[in-house]
Design a protein around this motif. Structure first.
Motif, mmCIF file in Angstrom:
data_model
loop_
_atom_site.group_PDB
_atom_site.id
_atom_site.type_symbol
_atom_site.label_atom_id
_atom_site.label_comp_id
_atom_site.label_asym_id
_atom_site.label_seq_id
_atom_site.Cartn_x
_atom_site.Cartn_y
_atom_site.Cartn_z
ATOM 1 N N SER A 161 0.876 -1.367 -0.035
ATOM 2 C CA SER A 161 0.118 -0.013 -0.037
ATOM 3 C C SER A 161 0.861 1.235 -0.010
ATOM 4 N N LEU A 176 -0.946 -0.955 -4.052
ATOM 5 C CA LEU A 176 -2.540 -0.914 -3.706
ATOM 6 C C LEU A 176 -2.977 0.580 -2.979
ATOM 7 N N LYS A 177 -4.155 0.645 -2.802
ATOM 8 C CA LYS A 177 -4.451 2.068 -2.264
ATOM 9 C C LYS A 177 -3.775 2.400 -0.903
ATOM 10 N N ARG A 206 5.044 3.555 2.642
ATOM 11 C CA ARG A 206 4.719 2.546 1.554
ATOM 12 C C ARG A 206 4.919 1.108 2.420
ATOM 13 N N THR A 211 -4.411 -3.038 1.974
ATOM 14 C CA THR A 211 -5.443 -2.264 2.406
ATOM 15 C C THR A 211 -6.658 -2.801 1.614
#
Lengths: 552, 180
Positions: A161, A176-177, A206, A211
């Motif tokens: 994420s 990912l978000k 990061r 998520t």
């Protein structure tokens, strides 16, 4: 006796990846792990409420200070997770008196990937070209273009994420978000963006925590103590992700309680033939044969094994150039976050400030740079112990969260230096009769200058954000405590000055690969695990190709 | 997050959700109170009385109901060092010495008002140490407050009735309006 296609030494971050890639590429693979097996349903302890713990999470202090005096220096070695750290009495090492080194270790299936900090940052050519640009250490034999597709490859599997920022010094990845910044962090991020546009960026960390559901693993449920395990497998570890993938191929043999003593070597053929272990339970020596060996035992262990084996060292570089990152500089303060707002849930991640020193124009008095981690939050009931008052009103006041605070703490690059070494101490053995490592390592002037600068830039960013009671600090920590050891079998372009070639292959022993932190020719300032993962996957693909061409 | 939500969250994973929350409890039995290990019954009653004065029963349970005295006894028996334990028990003795000088009774025998008066004095002395940036680590009340707060807010009673503690929050809200 059965000959495996491959033996992987170690089941942690790098070993897990070697196991996954080699088995998926068709090799019958034996993974040797020194420690015990891990059964998530039994061993993970992240959902034990505080009141179920005898010391409410503060740990069995008397016991730990006797058996784990080194390990207890790591924040994650707490009441529920100290079992994931080694017993220091069984696993001794030595240092010169004036050069303490804190070697934080996990010996179990999954290794330290169970308790790791989960921060994931790519390197850029700023990092790969630093040594040659400055004439320090040896040049990396690879550049960003060589590793970028492998970052993509591992990130797609791991699930990272994060937020794309388009920064050349910190390439974006397969994200990912992102997790959100909280309102205190947004306030600081906005102030820093106004004051240093395009130069300093406060972004969300990061991290290898999901998520959203990813590859059969569930999204994070924000319970908080990741280092105690994760039954929903929401953060990446060998146990949660790579080892199950390797298992699914039907080609994995995982052998815990296998303390590696040496890599077996055929002097005539110049090849590794297998691995000799001491069974941790019976203490009997056993040998296993394989066509190729991946050494992923962690930086210091891998050097120790190579030195004990007496191989791959025609350059004399095995064990040299031990590095860690450096921490200990930063600043904290109170910020004017919204009094009527707070966070819910325990986000297992903080902010990140990518390196901004010595990039582009403007040179500092030191080489290289550092990044900041940190975050904002409101104080809790714990502040009551420092306050005057008692009784009903006091109790009522602690029901509400306290003031917003913000903290930046830096992680800086350490330069390679031949004087920082891992050797074999012939005067001492571990609980399995194997001679221990002697570690002699100290930070230099450049690292100390970084720490000093961290305290200044952190404080000036807080000042821009209108913080109060700003507390810039520097502190001295022994190397090792950042737990990012690297460099003891460096990659390079020349077999005379390096141990490994551009594919993590030993110059001297073509069927022996070292893909953990030992391979690193410099440290950059980013958390290193994702780079080990990418290099491991890349080396595995190279090795299997070479085997298919009958070159190995 | 309730149990049903937790099950939904876990759907699709290969784990055994039924065991999820029970797991830790089976392995880590809570320390049972009952037998004192570091403190005498009189010392324990003094601890309990001071703890309840610090965090009294209000619309939520107080320190006694949250098992704070038993927690402090465990900490003194197995967590703190010998020096810290000696300092703590000397502090308890000092509370009685002061109570006898001021009210001619042991602390626990004093009226609630007398106890509050004495504790206010000790609290003011601690505040002076803080104000002058002196060493507070040797202050009995400093240690007692830390132990009481820790024991209370990490107890099941304290964490769930006074705070909104949840083992599995299930979500992260970065900027949530506080209930007024």
């Amino acid at each position: 006796m059965k000959t495996y296609d491959a033996i992987v030494i170690g089941s942690g971050m790098s070993g897990g990846w070697a196991a996954k890639e080699l088995t998926e590429l068709g090799l019958q693979t034996l993974v040797l792990e020194a420690g015990r097996p891990i059964v998530p349903e039994k061993d993970y302890a992240e959902h034990v409420p505080m009141w179920e713990m005898k010391f409410r999470g503060m740990g069995d202090r008397q016991h730990v200070s006797k058996d784990q005096p080194i390990q207890q220096q790591c924040y994650a070695c707490d009441e529920m997770a100290s079992k994931f750290f080694v017993n220091d009495l069984e696993n001794p090492y030595t240092t010169p008196d004036d050069k303490p080194f804190s070697w934080i270790r996990g010996r179990q299936v999954g290794g330290r990937s169970i308790m790791w900090g989960r921060q994931v940052y790519r390197w850029s050519d700023l990092d790969f070209e630093a040594n040659v640009r400055e004439g320090i250490g040896v040049d990396w034999p690879i550049r960003y273009a060589d590793i970028a597709p492998w970052y993509d490859h591992v990130e797609r599997f791991v699930g990272i994420s994060g937020k794309a920022e388009g920064l050349p010094q910190l390439p974006d990845g397969q994200f990912l978000k992102p997790m959100p910044l909280n309102c205190g962090e947004q306030l600081v991020a906005d102030a820093v963006a106004r004051a240093w546009p395009g130069e300093r960026v406060v972004t969300i960390g990061r991290c290898a925590v999901l998520t959203e559901a990813h590859n059969g693993r569930a999204a994070c449920h924000y319970c908080g103590p990741c280092h105690r395990g994760c039954i929903t497998r929401s953060y990446f570890s060998s146990v949660n992700a790579t080892l199950p993938a390797a298992q699914a191929t039907g080609r994995l043999t995982l052998r815990p309680y296998s303390v590696v003593q040496s890599v077996l070597y055929d002097r005539k053929a110049g090849r590794a033939t297998g691995v000799r272990i001491i069974d941790a339970q019976t203490k009997h020596a056993i040998e296993f044969k394989a066509r190729i060996v991946f050494l992923c035992a962690s930086t210091i262990e891998s050097a120790r094994i190579l030195l004990l084996s007496g191989i791959a060292n025609s350059s004399g570089q095995v064990g040299k150039n031990l590095m860690d990152h450096i921490m200990g500089g930063g600043a904290g303060g109170r910020i004017d976050g919204p009094a009527d707002r707070d966070t819910i849930g325990n986000r297992p991640n903080g902010i990140y400030v990518p390196r901004f020193r010595n990039i582009g124009k403007g040179k500092s008095s030191f080489l290289r740079g550092y990044g900041f981690q940190g975050g904002a939050g409101r104080s809790d009931w714990g502040r009551g112990a420092e306050q005057t008052g008692f009784g009903a009103e006091f109790k009522k006041s602690l029901r509400k969260p306290g003031p917003w605070g913000f903290s930046f703490y830096g992680f800086g690059e350490m330069l390679p230096d031949e004087k920082n070494v891992v050797e074999i101490d012939k005067t001492k053995v571990d609980a399995w009769g194997i001679p221990v490592a002697r570690i002699s390592c100290a930070y230099g002037e450049n690292e100390k200058a970084l720490v000093h600068d961290m305290s200044i830039t952190a404080a000036e960013m807080l000042a821009e954000a209108g913080a109060h009671d700003i507390n810039p600090y520097t502190s001295n920590n022994p190397p090792g405590l950042v737990i990012h050891e690297m460099g003891t079998a460096r990659m390079g372009k020349d077999p005379k000055t390096s141990v490994l070639n551009a594919h993590n292959q030993c110059w001297d022993v073509p069927n022996l690969f070292v893909t953990d932190g030992a391979c690193m020719a410099s440290t950059a300032c980013q958390n290193p695990s994702i780079t080990y993962m990418a290099l491991t996957a890349r080396a595995a693909a190279y090795a299997v190709d070479a085997m298919k061409r009958n070159e190995l | 997050m309730n149990r049903r939500e937790m099950l939904l969250l876990l759907a699709g994973t290969a784990t055994l959700p039924d065991q999820l929350l029970a797991m830790g409890r089976a392995v880590h039995k809570r320390a049972h109170a009952g037998t004192l290990r570091a403190l005498t019954p009189h010392q324990n009653e003094t601890v309990a009385t001071i703890a309840e004065l610090i965090l009294p029963k209000t619309d939520t349970p107080g320190a006694r109901d949250a098992g704070v005295p038993a927690f402090i006894d465990v900490m003194l028996a197995e967590w703190v060092g010998d020096e810290e334990r000696k300092m703590f028990t000397a502090g308890l003795a000092d509370v009685d010495t002061r109570a006898r000088a001021m009210f001619a009774k042991d602390f626990v025998a004093c009226s609630a008002e007398q106890q509050t008066q004495l504790l206010t004095t000790l609290d003011a002395e601690l505040a002076r140490l803080r104000d002058t940036k002196a060493d507070t680590s040797k202050s009995f009340l400093g240690g007692m407050k830390w132990l009481t707060l820790t024991g209370y807010y990490t107890s099941e009673v304290g964490a769930t009735s006074e705070l909104n503690y949840r083992v599995v929050p299930g979500r992260y809200e970065p900027c949530y309006p506080l209930d007024q």
